[in-house]
Design an enzyme around this catalytic site. Structure first.
Site, short mmCIF file in Angstrom:
data_model
loop_
_atom_site.label_atom_id
_atom_site.label_comp_id
_atom_site.label_asym_id
_atom_site.label_seq_id
_atom_site.Cartn_x
_atom_site.Cartn_y
_atom_site.Cartn_z
N HIS A 94 0.42 1.62 -5.87
CA HIS A 94 -0.34 0.51 -6.20
C HIS A 94 -0.41 -0.47 -4.98
O HIS A 94 -1.34 -0.96 -4.64
CB HIS A 94 0.34 -0.12 -7.27
CG HIS A 94 -0.12 -1.55 -7.61
ND1 HIS A 94 -1.06 -1.56 -8.57
CD2 HIS A 94 0.05 -2.54 -7.25
CE1 HIS A 94 -1.53 -2.90 -8.69
NE2 HIS A 94 -0.67 -3.59 -7.82
N GLU A 95 0.73 -0.45 -4.20
CA GLU A 95 0.51 -1.58 -2.98
C GLU A 95 -0.29 -0.98 -1.97
O GLU A 95 -1.11 -1.64 -1.59
CB GLU A 95 2.13 -1.56 -2.70
CG GLU A 95 3.00 -2.49 -3.56
CD GLU A 95 2.36 -3.74 -4.13
OE1 GLU A 95 1.33 -4.41 -3.42
OE2 GLU A 95 2.79 -3.99 -5.29
N HIS A 98 -3.78 -1.75 -2.31
CA HIS A 98 -4.25 -3.12 -2.05
C HIS A 98 -4.77 -2.93 -0.41
O HIS A 98 -5.40 -3.46 0.07
CB HIS A 98 -3.33 -4.13 -2.01
CG HIS A 98 -3.00 -4.72 -3.40
ND1 HIS A 98 -3.97 -5.04 -4.49
CD2 HIS A 98 -1.71 -4.73 -4.38
CE1 HIS A 98 -3.37 -5.34 -5.22
NE2 HIS A 98 -2.16 -5.08 -5.32
N HIS A 102 -8.22 -3.61 1.30
CA HIS A 102 -8.05 -4.52 2.57
C HIS A 102 -9.29 -3.71 3.80
O HIS A 102 -10.30 -4.24 4.30
CB HIS A 102 -7.03 -4.53 2.93
CG HIS A 102 -6.93 -5.63 4.29
ND1 HIS A 102 -5.92 -5.89 5.18
CD2 HIS A 102 -7.99 -6.48 4.83
CE1 HIS A 102 -6.11 -6.78 5.99
NE2 HIS A 102 -7.31 -7.24 5.71
#
Length: 233
Positions: A94-95, A98, A102
């Site tokens: 999940h991280e 991100h 980006h």
């Protein structure tokens, strides 16, 4: 009324938070069939998305995992960094979702990042206003004075900024989870049962953001209705 709103959403938030913690605790006991750690999964997902300038670091705390776009770091808590379970895989991916956002200049993430300075100021102002409201400010709001109108306008602006930030956070978080689950499936990082556990854990994590957004909207609408009510008097 504002106290009632706060208490209601606090209780809902506590329920969702406790459920999230119990889910992660449950799934952290079930090891992945491939034996990969959260850090290894994060590294693999980044490389599979041609991202080589993001570092993976370990941070203190529980469920403190986050991606920092300023220094391009995926920060994983110790349980996730070293963990080899469905929950650690879900959080790590999940991280990294991100980080992929980006790299792709995902519009909602760019909007949320741009709003951070304003929201930080709004949070500090709201903290001071809460103290003021506790010590007589509510009485001023109930009066039809010019100062009361100004205070209401400030409260609407501050809560508006916080509600907007909470709302734009929702697509960012849901999209990161969608990317994580799709990647884990396509790369056979998780099997069918592990995918179900990872999805369940991420769904409960997303619900914490939903509760936060609803609470922010409720607070904003309370002050807007109060202001409109004063205009009708």
């Amino acid at each position: 009324m504002i106290i009632i709103i706060g208490v209601v959403f606090m209780l809902i938030g506590m329920f969702v938070s406790n459920k999230l913690k119990s889910k992660f605790a449950e799934y952290s006991k079930i090891g992945l069939a491939n034996g990969l750690s959260g850090a290894e999964i994060a590294q693999k997902m980044l490389h599979d998305n041609n991202i080589f300038d993001v570092k993976i670091t370990q941070v203190e705390g529980q469920l403190t995992d986050h991606y920092n776009p300023l220094d391009k770091t995926v920060n994983l808590s110790a349980d996730v960094f070293h963990g080899r379970s469905a929950s650690s895989a879900a959080v790590a991916a999940h991280e990294c979702g991100h980080a992929v956002q980006h790299a792709m200049a995902y519009a909602p993430l760019k909007m949320r990042s741009a709003m951070v300075p304003a929201v930080n100021v709004a949070s500090r102002v709201m903290g001071m206003l809460n103290m003021f409201l506790m010590f007589g400010g509510i009485y001023m709001l109930s009066q039809g004075s010019a100062m009361g109108d100004i205070l209401l306008i400030v409260l609407i602006v501050v809560n508006g900024a916080m509600a907007a930030f909470a709302l734009i956070t929702l697509p960012v978080e849901y999209d990161a989870s969608k990317r994580a689950l799709a990647w884990m499936t396509s790369r056979n990082v998780v099997n069918q049962s592990e995918h179900a556990m990872a999805k369940d854990a991420l769904d409960w994590a997303a619900r914490t953001y939903v509760v936060g957004a609803l609470a922010a909207i409720a607070n904003l609408m309370y002050y807007v209705m109060m202001f409109l009510g004063r205009r009708d008097d």
